[in-house]
Design an enzyme around this catalytic site. Structure first.
Site, short mmCIF file in Angstrom:
data_model
loop_
_atom_site.label_atom_id
_atom_site.label_comp_id
_atom_site.label_asym_id
_atom_site.label_seq_id
_atom_site.Cartn_x
_atom_site.Cartn_y
_atom_site.Cartn_z
N CYS A 134 0.81 -1.21 0.00
CA CYS A 134 0.00 0.00 0.00
C CYS A 134 0.85 1.26 0.00
CB CYS A 134 -0.94 0.01 1.21
SG CYS A 134 -0.29 -0.86 2.63
N GLY A 386 35.17 15.06 -5.55
CA GLY A 386 35.10 13.67 -5.09
C GLY A 386 35.79 12.73 -6.04
N ASP A 496 29.38 1.21 0.01
CA ASP A 496 30.34 2.22 0.46
C ASP A 496 29.70 3.12 1.51
OD1 ASP A 496 32.69 3.59 0.67
OD2 ASP A 496 32.55 4.61 -1.27
P1 ADP Z 1 32.21 11.39 -4.65
O1 ADP Z 1 31.22 10.53 -3.98
O2 ADP Z 1 32.10 11.44 -6.13
O3 ADP Z 1 33.57 11.10 -4.16
P2 ADP Z 1 31.05 13.31 -3.06
O4 ADP Z 1 29.68 12.83 -3.20
O5 ADP Z 1 31.78 12.91 -1.83
O6 ADP Z 1 31.89 12.86 -4.26
O7 ADP Z 1 31.01 14.88 -3.22
C1 ADP Z 1 32.05 15.75 -2.79
C2 ADP Z 1 31.51 16.80 -1.82
O8 ADP Z 1 30.46 17.53 -2.42
C3 ADP Z 1 30.88 16.17 -0.59
O9 ADP Z 1 31.80 16.00 0.44
C4 ADP Z 1 29.82 17.18 -0.19
O10 ADP Z 1 30.35 18.15 0.66
C5 ADP Z 1 29.43 17.80 -1.50
N1 ADP Z 1 28.18 17.23 -2.00
C6 ADP Z 1 28.03 16.13 -2.77
N2 ADP Z 1 26.73 15.90 -3.04
C7 ADP Z 1 26.03 16.87 -2.43
C8 ADP Z 1 24.62 17.18 -2.34
N3 ADP Z 1 23.71 16.41 -2.94
N4 ADP Z 1 24.24 18.23 -1.62
C9 ADP Z 1 25.18 19.00 -1.01
N5 ADP Z 1 26.49 18.76 -1.04
C10 ADP Z 1 26.94 17.71 -1.76
#
Ligand code: ADP
Ligand code: MG
Length: 635
Positions: A134, A386, A496
């Protein structure tokens, strides 16, 4: 018939699926109802004789008895299901006719009418394969999604309570039978009336605008996230399903009810409002219960204090906040305390509401949109860097906040990811960062997601949290466990999970991100090989760093480590050890120490996640309940 039996009949019973992996089965059983219990027996059809006792449910453990919508394409013998909900979950029984079903439900409701803890909400559809059909919630203990109606003897035959409730419109579960509509695979049946809780401004022509408080008719539940609906002027289009609630149900229609907020968020709202007697009603951390949060400023106390009162119920089904003031409904109870403190620090003077808050994230930016036109994106600032490259904050179509991952060329196996993105688009939970869509027609490709203004949880733990309370820390764990329980119910493995892959919303809610993404990391052996320096060994159980055997149970291990990160405010796990040393030590039984801020019960949860044998670790759906119970005790 046995002398003390009230009813006897042969029904089909659905197995209770105590293990996720056990297949469902349906068996004929002889059911006998007495004042004390309902028992079911194996039955010899030829001799017409009762055989071995197969199980019993104590009458006083029963919390709810209701019809269930039959499965889609149900075989003829399973057209009239009903459910008995007790502490072990729902028992599903199939009657031969609606007549018999009605009789049993009526009798059962009668014998349980004085039970403690009768449910106020229930699930009108089955729990199947780790999900409520649901409402798509993936936690078996999840609060019911439909309020019980005072019909046929009502919320279990309490006359005063019956009187106090307004008649409610029929719902899919209450439609007369036969023929019954099949249980919709995803959401409501067509014709249901819903009320918008949030404003929705369409982002494409196929969508329908929503105005808070207005009614809409659902025409078709195209999928779990988007429904086709009609407004009162006859306009039709798609609406995000989590922006509306079923009309006439629950407390959503009361300004004082705040859905989806926890204790700390309630305190923040009340403090921000800063009014003596400011109050709201929220779901308590215990499923099916409610809590009144109240802010009071005494003359000598300019800072003000927040109190939280659980709404209790008597065995007779009455409600009270303070002893001696019982009411037959929560509406009446609130109404009374709006005029009388009667044991509270203050009367309930001002309604504080979160309804003006920003609307929840939607699955995708509009119905059917998942390929996003990069010309609709404006890049406003860089958020970080990242594994896959730069992440930016921006707007979509000039007004919607989004985060954009610009995938560095050569860092991701793109075609595989693009296939997977279609699956990820369907994952939708308030504790998961929503994937909105992708731009794949150019290079670099972009991944566009929900934007969370407080950034990464690890930095938040290290920099922003000054003196976190035990409740705040546990609420963070609860948020993550709920998001993960949803993934677990979809059999989706994160691979992860860690504080660096969680983000913090403007109101402090934690959401899990980057689920499944590590599978698409390319050309970085440091990350993908368990011997590599970027491989998350510190979050990995032995079966992962030894054999790369990922499962929901390896996510559980990582969750234990994430809890440890939370309770140490972001320390590096096994600080002094290298990856190779960690592999060695974990294999000989070493585990992370108890953080100072974690008491024994919290640490027991962590260590339960670190059982060497994966099958001995708990499931997320169990952890959610354990954490909810602990939180409830703290309030
Ligand atoms: P990756 O996973 O590719 O290594 P991340 O997701 O860790 O990269 O992104 C790097 C940084 O960007 C994060 O530490 C965070 O501070 C910022 N960030 C990533 N996604 C978001 C989001 N959706 N909203 C706000 N900040 C984000
Ligand atoms: Mg990440």
């Amino acid at each position: 018939m046995m002398s003390d039996s009230i009813l006897e009949d042969i029904f089909i019973k659905r197995s209770q699926q105590k293990k996720k992996t056990s297949p469902l089965n349906f068996k004929e059983r002889l059911f006998i109802l007495t004042q004390e219990k309902i028992s079911y027996y194996d039955y010899d059809v030829e001799k017409g004789k009762k055989k071995a006792l197969k199980g019993t449910v104590e009458v006083d453990k029963i919390r709810c008895v209701e019809k269930v919508l039959p499965e889609e394409n149900a075989p003829i013998e399973r057209l009239y299901p009903f459910q008995i909900i007790y502490d072990e979950g729902p028992l599903y029984i199939f009657a031969k006719s609606d007549e018999v079903r009605r009789l049993w439900i009526h009798q059962l409701k009668h014998v349980v009418r004085f039970n403690k803890d009768l449910a106020q909400k229930y699930h009108p559809c089955f729990w199947v394969d780790g999900m409520w059909l649901c409402c798509q919630q993936g936690v078996k203990q999840a609060l019911g999604c439909q309020v019980l109606q005072p019909k046929n003897g009502g919320l279990l035959g309490n006359p005063s309570r019956r009187k106090s409730r307004k008649p409610l419109p029929p719902t899919p579960a209450e439609e007369p039978t036969p023929p019954q509509p099949p249980c919709p695979q995803l959401g409501p049946s067509s014709g249901m009336t819903v009320i918008a809780e949030y404003e929705y401004t369409p982002v494409n022509k196929q969508d329908l605008p929503l105005r808070p408080g207005e009614e809409y008719t659902v025409l078709e539940a195209v999928d779990a996230s988007w429904w086709r609906a009609r407004d009162k002027h006859g306009n039709e289009g798609y609406i995000p399903s989590n922006y509306v609630v079923e009309a006439g149900h629950g407390f959503e229609r009361f300004a004082w009810y705040c859905k989806n907020i926890n204790r700390s968020q309630a305190e923040n709202l009340l403090k921000a409002e800063n009014k003596d007697g400011g109050f709201l009603v929220r779901d308590s951390s215990k499923t099916g219960k409610y809590t009144v949060s109240l802010y009071a400023k005494a003359p000598g106390d300019p800072m003000g204090t927040c109190r939280h009162y659980n709404i209790c119920s008597t065995p007779q089904g009455q409600f009270y906040l303070a002893e001696k003031h019982n009411f037959s409904s929560i509406e009446e109870l609130i109404n009374y305390h709006q005029h009388n403190a009667a044991g509270l620090v203050s009367r309930l003077k001002h309604i504080v509401s979160n309804k003006a808050d920003k609307a929840p994230s939607r699955a995708g930016l509009g119905y059917g949109i998942w390929e996003i036109d990069p010309r609709d994106l404006t890049f406003l600032k860089e958020l970080g860097n990242g594994q896959f490259g730069v992440v930016k904050y921006g707007k979509w179509q000039g007004q919607h906040d989004v985060a954009i991952k610009m995938i560095k060329e050569g860092s991701m196996s793109e075609d595989d990811f693009i296939d997977e993105a279609k699956v990820m688009m369907k994952l939708h939970h308030q504790n998961l960062v929503q994937l909105y869509g992708v731009c794949t027609k150019q290079r670099p490709i972009y991944i566009v997601t929900e934007y969370l203004s407080n950034g990464c949880l690890l930095n938040h733990l290290r920099d922003s949290l000054k003196h976190p309370s035990p409740i705040q820390l546990l609420e963070m764990c609860k948020d993550v466990s709920e998001g993960m329980a949803y993934l677990e119910s979809k059999q989706y493995i994160h691979r992860d999970l860690a504080a660096r892959n969680c983000l913090v919303d403007s109101n402090g809610t934690i959401k899990v991100t980057d689920f499944g993404l590590s599978r698409y990391v390319l050309e970085d052996d440091e990350y993908t090989s368990s011997a590599g320096s970027k491989f998350p060994v510190r979050w990995s159980p032995p079966e992962v760093f030894l054999y790369c055997r990922f499962s929901s149970k390896s996510d559980i291990w990582a969750f234990g480590v994430l809890m440890w990160e939370i309770y140490t405010l972001g320390r590096m796990p096994y600080e002094r050890l290298s990856n190779t040393e960690i592999v060695e030590k974990i294999s000989t039984g070493l585990r992370l120490y108890r953080p100072q801020m974690a008491n024994d019960r919290i640490y027991t949860i962590m260590t339960s996640c670190w059982h060497e044998k994966p099958e001995e670790r708990p499931a997320f759906q169990d952890l959610v309940v354990t954490i909810q119970d602990l939180l409830y005790e703290l309030q």
